[in-house]
Design an enzyme around this catalytic site. Structure first.
Site, PDB file in Angstrom:
ATOM      1  CG  HIS A 260      -0.247  -0.280   2.515  1.00 54.96           C
ATOM      2  ND1 HIS A 260       0.633   0.613   3.067  1.00 54.96           N
ATOM      3  CD2 HIS A 260      -0.273  -1.343   3.358  1.00 54.96           C
ATOM      4  CE1 HIS A 260       1.102   0.141   4.198  1.00 54.96           C
ATOM      5  NE2 HIS A 260       0.576  -1.054   4.400  1.00 54.96           N
TER       6      HIS A 260
ATOM      7  CD  GLN B 122       7.475 -10.593  11.336  1.00 53.51           C
ATOM      8  OE1 GLN B 122       8.613 -10.598  10.874  1.00 53.51           O
ATOM      9  NE2 GLN B 122       6.718  -9.510  11.322  1.00 53.51           N
TER      10      GLN B 122
ATOM     11  CD  GLN C  17       8.989  -3.963  12.188  1.00 56.64           C
ATOM     12  OE1 GLN C  17       8.457  -5.068  12.309  1.00 56.64           O
ATOM     13  NE2 GLN C  17       8.807  -3.208  11.117  1.00 56.64           N
TER      14      GLN C  17
ATOM     15  CE  LYS D  98      -0.113   0.315  11.047  1.00 52.42           C
ATOM     16  NZ  LYS D  98       0.430  -0.989  10.745  1.00 52.42           N
ATOM     17  CG  ASP D  99       4.921  -1.795  12.064  1.00 55.16           C
ATOM     18  OD1 ASP D  99       4.186  -2.652  12.573  1.00 55.16           O
ATOM     19  OD2 ASP D  99       4.753  -1.367  10.904  1.00 55.16           O
TER      20      ASP D  99
ATOM     21  CG  HIS E 207       4.307  -1.774   2.012  1.00 55.63           C
ATOM     22  ND1 HIS E 207       2.986  -2.138   2.021  1.00 55.63           N
ATOM     23  CD2 HIS E 207       4.900  -2.491   3.002  1.00 55.63           C
ATOM     24  CE1 HIS E 207       2.781  -3.043   2.961  1.00 55.63           C
ATOM     25  NE2 HIS E 207       3.926  -3.267   3.578  1.00 55.63           N
TER      26      HIS E 207
HETATM   27  P1  AMP Z   1       4.903  -4.875   6.636  1.00 59.14           P
HETATM   28  O1  AMP Z   1       4.851  -5.351   5.207  1.00 59.14           O
HETATM   29  O2  AMP Z   1       3.569  -4.652   7.242  1.00 59.14           O
HETATM   30  O3  AMP Z   1       5.838  -5.696   7.480  1.00 59.14           O
HETATM   31  O4  AMP Z   1       5.551  -3.435   6.569  1.00 59.14           O
HETATM   32  C1  AMP Z   1       6.770  -3.211   5.916  1.00 59.14           C
HETATM   33  C2  AMP Z   1       7.274  -1.845   6.301  1.00 59.14           C
HETATM   34  O5  AMP Z   1       6.313  -0.871   5.910  1.00 59.14           O
HETATM   35  C3  AMP Z   1       7.469  -1.696   7.811  1.00 59.14           C
HETATM   36  O6  AMP Z   1       8.656  -0.973   8.064  1.00 59.14           O
HETATM   37  C4  AMP Z   1       6.242  -0.923   8.217  1.00 59.14           C
HETATM   38  O7  AMP Z   1       6.447  -0.130   9.378  1.00 59.14           O
HETATM   39  C5  AMP Z   1       6.032  -0.036   7.003  1.00 59.14           C
HETATM   40  N1  AMP Z   1       4.651   0.447   6.987  1.00 59.14           N
HETATM   41  C6  AMP Z   1       3.514  -0.300   7.110  1.00 59.14           C
HETATM   42  N2  AMP Z   1       2.426   0.495   7.110  1.00 59.14           N
HETATM   43  C7  AMP Z   1       2.883   1.769   7.000  1.00 59.14           C
HETATM   44  C8  AMP Z   1       2.237   3.044   6.948  1.00 59.14           C
HETATM   45  N3  AMP Z   1       0.924   3.177   7.024  1.00 59.14           N
HETATM   46  N4  AMP Z   1       3.032   4.136   6.823  1.00 59.14           N
HETATM   47  C9  AMP Z   1       4.378   4.016   6.761  1.00 59.14           C
HETATM   48  N5  AMP Z   1       5.037   2.844   6.801  1.00 59.14           N
HETATM   49  C10 AMP Z   1       4.302   1.729   6.923  1.00 59.14           C
END
Ligand code: AMP
Length: 283
Positions: free
Chosen positions: A34, A61, A154, A150-151, A37
């Protein structure tokens, strides 16, 4: 853009780019892309000659009763989106490439993993994150790696690993990307039906209420949390947690006198959602 499945192929491409003088940016993801990413990919593209995006739904995880099996997967769509952002390499390995038979090493970070999502999801969650991210750093050897705020927890865990293990990678945290009603974008938003999707916007509104109290001069943590909780209660949402903690070490705070993290996790409909705000209380 090339889609690579093996560690050896990634190493060869990175070595080749480096010999030509390129710096390397890594964006670790679990796919279902989205705008959140894509914002990380753009930040990496702006800064590096070679951009590697990893796409790996990391089994270690996820807990026993979590959504590993149903996690949204659509590599073809993800590849098209990454290519449109100018990504050079999509590293999409099979689990056995990352965790071959006999795999026996875990990176465990103490302290910042004990609270918030670490407390709710259990220690395996951040062990899995820290281990897979450390492996990706070993595989790609990036100059910088891009993560979403957002995380927030993490990001703190990864920063701790990098500092404690002296890994030569810069960690870049990028701002939270939101939908028009304020809901933080997440791959898990796909689990929300229409009614839950409407209710989910209350998470951001709750954080905004806490932030507004802070902006109005409130420094008492319990009162800020109460303001935020009231908004969730109005939407019929009982959070897993809604807490205000020190933004660097996540210790509990009673008063804000430095940067603080207001963080929430809640189940809304079929999705477990998280969101946060940094309240800048430093001088
Ligand atoms: P994920 O695929 O959910 O593991 O996320 C991959 C990366 O995208 C991680 O570093 C998340 O923190 C980041 N991410 C997920 N959602 C958002 C968002 N809404 N805004 C900014 N970064 C995001």
């Amino acid at each position: 853009m090339r889609i690579l499945r093996t560690i050896a192929e990634v190493r060869a491409v990175v070595a080749d780019a480096r010999s030509g003088g390129a710096s390397v940016g890594l964006v670790p993801t679990m796919g279902a892309f989205h705008e959140g990413h894509l914002s990380l990919m753009r930040a990496a593209r702006d800064a590096h000659g070679l951009v590697v995006v990893s796409l790996f739904v990391n089994p270690t995880q996820f807990g026993q009763n979590e959504d590993l099996g149903s996690y949204p997967r659509d590599e073809e769509r993800d590849a098209a989106l990454a290519e449109a952002e100018g990504v050079d390499i999509l590293f999409a390995p099979e689990p056995a490439e990352i965790y071959p038979d006999g795999f026996a090493t875990t990176i465990h970070v103490e302290g910042v993993t004990d609270v918030l999502c670490g407390a709710r999801r259990g220690p395996h969650h951040f062990d899995g994150v820290a281990t897979v991210v450390t492996k990706l750093f070993g595989i790609v050897a990036p100059d910088a790696a891009y993560f979403g705020q957002k995380d927030a927890q993490q990001v703190l865990v990864v920063r701790r690993v990098v500092r404690d293990l002296n890994l030569p990678v810069e960690i870049v945290a990028c701002p939270i990307v939101r939908e028009s009603d304020g809901l933080a974008m997440s791959s898990r938003n796909a689990y929300l039906d229409a009614a839950a999707r409407r209710r989910a916007a209350a998470l951001n509104r709750a954080l905004a209420a806490g932030e507004a109290a802070f902006a109005g001069g409130e420094r008492d943590a319990a009162r800020i949390v109460r303001n935020a909780r009231a908004v969730l209660a109005d939407a019929g949402i009982e959070p897993e947690y809604l807490e205000l903690r020190d933004a660097v070490d996540l210790r509990e705070i009673a008063q804000i006198d430095g940067d603080a993290l207001l963080a929430v996790a809640a189940r809304v409909g079929a999705a477990r959602l998280i969101d946060n705000r940094i309240l800048r209380g430093g001088a």
